[in-house]
Scaffold this active site. Structure first.
Site, mmCIF file in Angstrom:
data_model
loop_
_atom_site.group_PDB
_atom_site.id
_atom_site.type_symbol
_atom_site.label_atom_id
_atom_site.label_comp_id
_atom_site.label_asym_id
_atom_site.label_seq_id
_atom_site.Cartn_x
_atom_site.Cartn_y
_atom_site.Cartn_z
ATOM 1 N N ASP A 120 3.399 1.382 -1.005
ATOM 2 C CA ASP A 120 2.908 0.210 -0.807
ATOM 3 C C ASP A 120 3.466 -0.719 0.284
ATOM 4 O O ASP A 120 2.861 -1.150 1.077
ATOM 5 C CB ASP A 120 3.008 -0.519 -2.262
ATOM 6 C CG ASP A 120 2.278 -1.990 -2.034
ATOM 7 O OD1 ASP A 120 1.016 -1.966 -2.112
ATOM 8 O OD2 ASP A 120 3.189 -2.863 -1.986
ATOM 9 N N ALA B 82 -20.539 -6.414 -6.580
ATOM 10 C CA ALA B 82 -20.360 -4.960 -7.135
ATOM 11 C C ALA B 82 -19.493 -4.821 -8.172
ATOM 12 O O ALA B 82 -18.032 -5.157 -7.972
ATOM 13 C CB ALA B 82 -20.014 -3.908 -5.802
ATOM 14 N N GLY C 77 -0.669 -11.015 -7.491
ATOM 15 C CA GLY C 77 -1.518 -11.673 -8.664
ATOM 16 C C GLY C 77 -2.792 -12.447 -8.083
ATOM 17 O O GLY C 77 -2.917 -12.412 -6.937
ATOM 18 N N LYS D 81 2.046 -2.186 4.019
ATOM 19 C CA LYS D 81 1.918 -3.573 4.526
ATOM 20 C C LYS D 81 2.812 -3.592 5.814
ATOM 21 O O LYS D 81 2.646 -4.481 6.671
ATOM 22 C CB LYS D 81 2.534 -4.570 3.399
ATOM 23 C CG LYS D 81 1.824 -4.593 2.292
ATOM 24 C CD LYS D 81 2.518 -5.079 1.231
ATOM 25 C CE LYS D 81 1.592 -5.083 -0.090
ATOM 26 N NZ LYS D 81 2.320 -5.461 -1.481
ATOM 27 N N GLY E 206 -15.896 -5.791 -6.123
ATOM 28 C CA GLY E 206 -14.898 -5.634 -6.976
ATOM 29 C C GLY E 206 -14.578 -6.880 -7.755
ATOM 30 O O GLY E 206 -14.574 -8.025 -7.342
ATOM 31 N N GLU F 37 2.488 -1.849 -12.734
ATOM 32 C CA GLU F 37 1.253 -1.005 -13.387
ATOM 33 C C GLU F 37 1.819 0.059 -14.303
ATOM 34 O O GLU F 37 3.023 0.608 -14.160
ATOM 35 C CB GLU F 37 0.502 0.017 -12.228
ATOM 36 C CG GLU F 37 0.184 -1.269 -10.976
ATOM 37 C CD GLU F 37 -1.236 -1.764 -11.122
ATOM 38 O OE1 GLU F 37 -1.988 -1.110 -11.761
ATOM 39 O OE2 GLU F 37 -1.484 -2.661 -10.305
ATOM 40 N N ARG G 117 -18.172 -2.338 -11.840
ATOM 41 C CA ARG G 117 -18.275 -0.772 -12.160
ATOM 42 C C ARG G 117 -18.901 -0.609 -13.314
ATOM 43 O O ARG G 117 -19.876 0.116 -13.442
ATOM 44 C CB ARG G 117 -16.588 -0.275 -12.840
ATOM 45 C CG ARG G 117 -15.785 0.440 -11.841
ATOM 46 C CD ARG G 117 -15.024 1.348 -12.286
ATOM 47 N NE ARG G 117 -13.874 1.557 -11.083
ATOM 48 C CZ ARG G 117 -12.768 1.225 -11.123
ATOM 49 N NH1 ARG G 117 -12.460 0.720 -12.495
ATOM 50 N NH2 ARG G 117 -11.968 1.334 -10.337
ATOM 51 N N GLY H 263 -11.028 -10.552 -7.825
ATOM 52 C CA GLY H 263 -11.966 -10.620 -7.630
ATOM 53 C C GLY H 263 -12.741 -11.753 -8.548
ATOM 54 O O GLY H 263 -13.508 -12.726 -8.216
#
Lengths: 435, 435
Positions: free
Chosen positions: B201, B43, B303, B205, B10, B190, B45, B15
């Protein structure tokens, strides 16, 4: 498998709590470390003193150095405090090939290089989470969790006694002496509070944090410090009027080429900001690192329970072998490291709170402003209350100012000149603002 | 010595930041871990997408499972997110004998048992500091620094998107929809915020934190949750009037014999208390343990920078071999562990904020109070404002109440009965108070 044998040096409030936890939770402890953990020897001042702990008398000794070096002891936990005989005992333990857990901030701040040199020579670890911030896991956080960061800034409340006293001066308008007496009667201050209130204890802890966060080896003597014992409640009230709280802060800031700024002093902190809201005996450490940004960690900074929590965490860390790996990766207090470059007062710019005692007559504010201006210090705000009818006509009146950013060196010079003015009764008060 | 070869899965914002830090700070990194660290395979996309990183095309692959299993890779860093193909890739890495660093909370919350079982079988470590709280070192703190404690209570703000939206609804009086749009335009939410705002989410956690703090294996499905997407700004304003701020809290509380209370829900938190003052996209975790007492840790919860800080810390932890020791000492998600006993609503007692829409006529408050009383719920305070002249005479008016401590089960029954009253327009609003 052989059990792990602990040699405990010191059975004061923290030592007794550690002993209790090791004995009461032996099952949970064994699950965590994969071996039974036993309290093999304990160094105390008076073995015949009555204790609530059920310890056979043959496990007690009055000689910490003997316990530290005893062949039947695997890990030494030093909770005596002070420099000697703690230093000799810790060095004896390391030379005898034992790992050490200590909560002794003075020892590390003053003799960190010698102790970590001994640890490296014998390939052992020294774990010291309890030395700073009580139970707050700040040592692990800086050394492990945040290890990928470059730190630029650290500001911390590291002495619970001072924070308790300042919180009470702020909340109840008490004088320093009244707040100190209250702290003593509640057990938040020692009978002799000198090392707490003069900033020495905070400076010890800052020296340790600076080693971890900035990789800089500084002894306490290098850290300029000012305590809370000369603070007047009037300044705490004026600070509140301006929207600030007074905190005893340990500050480290990396000025790049100009060097490292280190300071322990009472500072004005804006109300509502994270450190301003840390009250009572709590401690808190705020760091700014790249890439993590700002992080705050807070909790009880002293006392038997919190410090014992840190010591037990360290014991687990040492016994499972993790502390040795951390020691190797951090290389703390490396031998032959050059003294860090500390920045000069010329390079430190901050806003400051000033209070003058002035003669109540025309033109005084003007003369003070003129001196400040001549030294490049500009004024952001002024408080001067009408003294009213009750005051004696010739009594000096307070004049409070908040400056814009100015270098410490310029302000030093300006304050010296102002205190020589005939209309000013020195000494004037000056407190930095930490924004 | 051989360098350590990283396989990165990613190359999104986190990443790319991790890749940049590994390449830019290779010297500092090597000093910490004693070996050079190189980015061997990545890796992605689309290997032909323009990137600011200077990565040779032959290091890129479109197959994360191939990168995870590649013989030339030593440590796999999974930053793809989501369940598949992350799960298959992480399992492939572990089976191929590689340590894994991941920031994937959904993966651990849903498949922790399977992943840690694979790690144990191959004797490898899975480090996951980045999965909870961004750069806040909460995983290290709970698992290592505070490892000697028994935890009784944990309350946390774990979703930066929700906290940003709630902070803006509180500060600016925005509606939920307005605050969400603002968060989206500033990059704090998002385009599809569903998993953030519905509490999923946060529940992921919480499942991870509960494993660490309480040793209880819970999957997300076991955690009752309620999001912020149905919150109305009126309730935030009334809460403020009562001295509270509304926060999306993850709460775990050990009720002893009665079991574990787990919950994700908007809660009223008293203004001035530590969690109430955590604003904007920040996260914070408050724990109460014995012997440490209360501890708070806060910082940026998401972030690129903060999460990369956690990932780099984990990489160091894994490479120096510390993560493997931690994994052995913590024994997370042990195989065959029984499901933890969760406590029933009858055993959970809390104060609650209630808002009813009632007909503006005499006796309504009385009937509601009567129903509450019949179910053992007593009222601590009431807000009913005069609707004024402008309102339509028959329009329903709000009635706000704060209850004393009452069991959730009693309140469930009372609310059901109240919503059946003719003078009440359902649904009524109910928010718990976390004191």
């Amino acid at each position: 498998m052989q059990p792990v044998a602990i040699g405990l040096l010191g059975l004061g409030t923290v030592g007794a709590e550690v002993a209790r936890l090791v004995m009461d939770r032996e099952g949970a402890f064994a699950r965590r470390v994969g071996r039974w953990v036993v309290l093999r020897k304990v160094a105390v001042r008076d073995p015949h003193k009555g204790r609530s702990l059920d310890l056979p008398i043959d496990r007690l000794s009055t000689d910490p150095v003997e316990v530290a070096g005893a062949p039947e002891v695997d890990v030494v936990v030093e909770l005596m405090g002070g420099i000697e005989p703690a230093r000799t005992a810790v060095l004896a333990a390391l030379r005898a090939g034992k790992d050490v857990v200590t909560a002794n901030k003075a020892l590390l701040a003053e003799h960190g290089a010698e102790i970590f040199d001994a640890a490296r020579r014998s390939g052992r670890a020294v774990a010291f989470e309890g030395a700073v911030g009580g139970g707050i896991p700040i040592i692990q956080s800086l050394g492990v969790g945040l290890a990928g960061n470059r730190f630029r800034f650290l500001a911390a409340i590291l002495n619970g006694t001072c924070n308790f006293i300042l919180s009470n001066m702020t909340r109840s308008g008490l004088s320093y002496d009244e707040a100190l007496r209250q702290a003593q009667s509640l057990g938040y201050a020692e009978a002799d509070p000198a090392l707490d209130v003069d900033g020495t204890d905070t400076a010890h802890k800052l020296a340790i944090l600076v080693q971890l966060a900035f990789g800089a080896s500084v002894t306490t003597a290098l850290i300029p410090r000012q305590g809370i014992d000369t603070l007047q409640s009037a300044d705490i009230q004026y600070a509140a009027e301006l929207g600030y709280t007074v905190k005893l802060l340990a500050v480290a800031r990396d000025h790049g080429e100009a060097g490292l700024e280190l300071r322990v002093a009472p500072r004005l902190v804006r109300r509502g900001s994270p450190l301003a809201e840390v009250t009572g005996p709590d401690n808190a450490i705020r760091t700014v690192g790249e890439p993590v940004g700002a992080t705050l960690i807070s909790g009880q900074g002293a006392g038997a329970g919190p410090t014992a929590s840190a010591v037990i965490g360290d014991l687990i860390d040492v016994i499972v072998g993790r502390a040795a790996l951390t020691a190797r990766s951090l290389d703390l207090w490396p031998g032959g490291a050059p003294e860090p470059r500390l920045c000069s007062p010329r390079d430190v710019r901050r806003r400051s709170y000033l209070r003058f005692s002035i003669a109540d007559r025309p033109g005084v504010l003007g003369s003070i402003a003129q001196v400040l201006g001549r030294h490049g210090v500009s004024i952001a705000s002024v408080i001067q209350h009408d003294p009213g009818e009750d005051d004696q006509p010739d009594a000096p009146v307070p004049l409070v100012m908040m400056t814009h950013l100015a270098s410490e060196a310029d302000l030093d010079a300006a304050m010296e000149a102002i205190d020589r003015l005939l209309v000013v009764s020195p000494p004037s008060v000056r407190l930095g603002v930490e924004d």
